[in-house]
Scaffold this motif. Sequence first.
Motif, PDB file in Angstrom:
ATOM      1  N   GLY A  42     -12.971   9.705  28.341  1.00 20.82           N
ATOM      2  CA  GLY A  42     -11.978  10.509  27.653  1.00 20.82           C
ATOM      3  C   GLY A  42     -10.538  10.115  27.907  1.00 20.82           C
ATOM      4  O   GLY A  42      -9.620  10.807  27.452  1.00 20.82           O
ATOM      5  N   LYS A  43     -10.339   9.019  28.640  1.00 22.07           N
ATOM      6  CA  LYS A  43      -8.974   8.594  28.958  1.00 22.07           C
ATOM      7  C   LYS A  43      -8.714   7.188  28.441  1.00 22.07           C
ATOM      8  O   LYS A  43      -9.637   6.438  28.142  1.00 22.07           O
ATOM      9  N   GLN A  44      -7.437   6.850  28.375  1.00 23.25           N
ATOM     10  CA  GLN A  44      -7.063   5.507  27.945  1.00 23.25           C
ATOM     11  C   GLN A  44      -7.262   4.509  29.071  1.00 23.25           C
ATOM     12  O   GLN A  44      -7.224   4.869  30.257  1.00 23.25           O
ATOM     13  N   ARG A  45      -7.459   3.267  28.691  1.00 23.42           N
ATOM     14  CA  ARG A  45      -7.550   2.209  29.691  1.00 23.42           C
ATOM     15  C   ARG A  45      -6.189   2.042  30.354  1.00 23.42           C
ATOM     16  O   ARG A  45      -5.148   2.057  29.686  1.00 23.42           O
ATOM     17  N   GLU A  46      -6.204   1.886  31.676  1.00 19.98           N
ATOM     18  CA  GLU A  46      -4.951   1.754  32.413  1.00 19.98           C
ATOM     19  C   GLU A  46      -5.021   0.590  33.389  1.00 19.98           C
ATOM     20  O   GLU A  46      -6.095   0.231  33.882  1.00 19.98           O
ATOM     21  N   LEU A  47      -3.849   0.044  33.671  1.00 19.99           N
ATOM     22  CA  LEU A  47      -3.756  -1.023  34.657  1.00 19.99           C
ATOM     23  C   LEU A  47      -3.974  -0.450  36.052  1.00 19.99           C
ATOM     24  O   LEU A  47      -3.370   0.554  36.415  1.00 19.99           O
ATOM     25  N   VAL A  48      -4.814  -1.114  36.828  1.00 21.37           N
ATOM     26  CA  VAL A  48      -5.005  -0.759  38.227  1.00 21.37           C
ATOM     27  C   VAL A  48      -4.148  -1.669  39.108  1.00 21.37           C
ATOM     28  O   VAL A  48      -3.381  -1.206  39.959  1.00 21.37           O
ATOM     29  N   ALA A  49      -4.287  -2.973  38.900  1.00 20.75           N
ATOM     30  CA  ALA A  49      -3.531  -3.945  39.682  1.00 20.75           C
ATOM     31  C   ALA A  49      -3.599  -5.290  38.983  1.00 20.75           C
ATOM     32  O   ALA A  49      -4.572  -5.577  38.283  1.00 20.75           O
ATOM     33  N   ASP A  50      -2.563  -6.087  39.164  1.00 20.81           N
ATOM     34  CA  ASP A  50      -2.646  -7.455  38.677  1.00 20.81           C
ATOM     35  C   ASP A  50      -1.964  -8.390  39.667  1.00 20.81           C
ATOM     36  O   ASP A  50      -1.266  -7.963  40.585  1.00 20.81           O
ATOM     37  N   ILE A  51      -2.226  -9.685  39.483  1.00 15.06           N
ATOM     38  CA  ILE A  51      -1.732 -10.690  40.423  1.00 15.06           C
ATOM     39  C   ILE A  51      -1.423 -11.970  39.658  1.00 15.06           C
ATOM     40  O   ILE A  51      -2.194 -12.405  38.797  1.00 15.06           O
ATOM     41  N   THR A  52      -0.275 -12.558  39.953  1.00 14.06           N
ATOM     42  CA  THR A  52       0.118 -13.798  39.308  1.00 14.06           C
ATOM     43  C   THR A  52      -0.514 -14.987  40.023  1.00 14.06           C
ATOM     44  O   THR A  52      -1.100 -14.847  41.106  1.00 14.06           O
ATOM     45  N   SER A  53      -0.347 -16.153  39.435  1.00 14.23           N
ATOM     46  CA  SER A  53      -0.925 -17.357  40.023  1.00 14.23           C
ATOM     47  C   SER A  53      -0.300 -17.691  41.370  1.00 14.23           C
ATOM     48  O   SER A  53      -0.931 -18.356  42.201  1.00 14.23           O
ATOM     49  N   ASP A  54       0.922 -17.226  41.598  1.00 13.92           N
ATOM     50  CA  ASP A  54       1.569 -17.500  42.888  1.00 13.92           C
ATOM     51  C   ASP A  54       1.468 -16.314  43.841  1.00 13.92           C
ATOM     52  O   ASP A  54       2.152 -16.287  44.862  1.00 13.92           O
ATOM     53  N   GLY A  55       0.603 -15.352  43.502  1.00 21.47           N
ATOM     54  CA  GLY A  55       0.270 -14.297  44.448  1.00 21.47           C
ATOM     55  C   GLY A  55       1.089 -13.020  44.387  1.00 21.47           C
ATOM     56  O   GLY A  55       0.913 -12.132  45.227  1.00 21.47           O
ATOM     57  N   ARG A  56       1.969 -12.892  43.419  1.00 18.44           N
ATOM     58  CA  ARG A  56       2.724 -11.637  43.305  1.00 18.44           C
ATOM     59  C   ARG A  56       1.813 -10.556  42.733  1.00 18.44           C
ATOM     60  O   ARG A  56       1.101 -10.786  41.773  1.00 18.44           O
ATOM     61  N   THR A  57       1.854  -9.384  43.358  1.00 18.96           N
ATOM     62  CA  THR A  57       0.954  -8.302  42.982  1.00 18.96           C
ATOM     63  C   THR A  57       1.703  -7.091  42.447  1.00 18.96           C
ATOM     64  O   THR A  57       2.885  -6.881  42.748  1.00 18.96           O
ATOM     65  N   ASN A  58       0.963  -6.298  41.701  1.00 22.25           N
ATOM     66  CA  ASN A  58       1.506  -5.085  41.104  1.00 22.25           C
ATOM     67  C   ASN A  58       0.381  -4.067  41.101  1.00 22.25           C
ATOM     68  O   ASN A  58      -0.748  -4.398  40.733  1.00 22.25           O
ATOM     69  N   TYR A  59       0.694  -2.828  41.551  1.00 25.63           N
ATOM     70  CA  TYR A  59      -0.340  -1.797  41.649  1.00 25.63           C
ATOM     71  C   TYR A  59       0.086  -0.526  40.929  1.00 25.63           C
ATOM     72  O   TYR A  59       1.263  -0.144  40.929  1.00 25.63           O
ATOM     73  N   GLU A  60      -0.898   0.135  40.365  1.00 29.60           N
ATOM     74  CA  GLU A  60      -0.683   1.479  39.837  1.00 29.60           C
ATOM     75  C   GLU A  60      -0.448   2.410  41.027  1.00 29.60           C
ATOM     76  O   GLU A  60      -1.061   2.237  42.091  1.00 29.60           O
ATOM     77  N   ASP A  61       0.434   3.389  40.852  1.00 32.53           N
ATOM     78  CA  ASP A  61       0.870   4.198  41.989  1.00 32.53           C
ATOM     79  C   ASP A  61      -0.290   4.867  42.732  1.00 32.53           C
ATOM     80  O   ASP A  61      -0.281   4.948  43.965  1.00 32.53           O
ATOM     81  N   SER A  62      -1.284   5.358  42.026  1.00 27.56           N
ATOM     82  CA  SER A  62      -2.336   6.137  42.678  1.00 27.56           C
ATOM     83  C   SER A  62      -3.257   5.300  43.557  1.00 27.56           C
ATOM     84  O   SER A  62      -4.015   5.850  44.355  1.00 27.56           O
TER      85      SER A  62
END
Length: 123
Positions: A42-62
């Motif tokens: 019942g919810k939209q798809r959301e980003l959990v985390a991603d990572i670039t080729s050089d290792g930079r990461t990004n996370y969803e707050d929760s």
Amino acid sequence: QVQLVESGGGLVQPGGSLRLSCAASGSIATINVMGWYRQAPGKQRELVADITSDGRTNYEDSVKGRFTISRDNAKNMVYLQMNSLKPEDTAVYYCKANLLSVVGVTIKRLEVWGQGTLVTVTS
């Protein structure tokens, strides 16, 4: 043709851990960003985390402080270590890759999704 195949989903109790893996295969020149997304019922798809080729990461707050994304560039794989799981983490988890694919002399920029793996957190 490029494919992503996820594995590692399953049933776990609250507070438990799971490790998801995603393997990319096919005519891959380079993978720029690899990420994990999730979609709960019942919810939209959301980003959990991603990572670039050089290792930079990004996370969803929760998930910050609980989940860790990593990748092995030599194997074209990305992982998601999930600790301290909560019932609200229950979802189908999808792997995504933004990459360059080479077919003959043609280079294509592709966005490829895996088929998803179910994570269920329940007591």
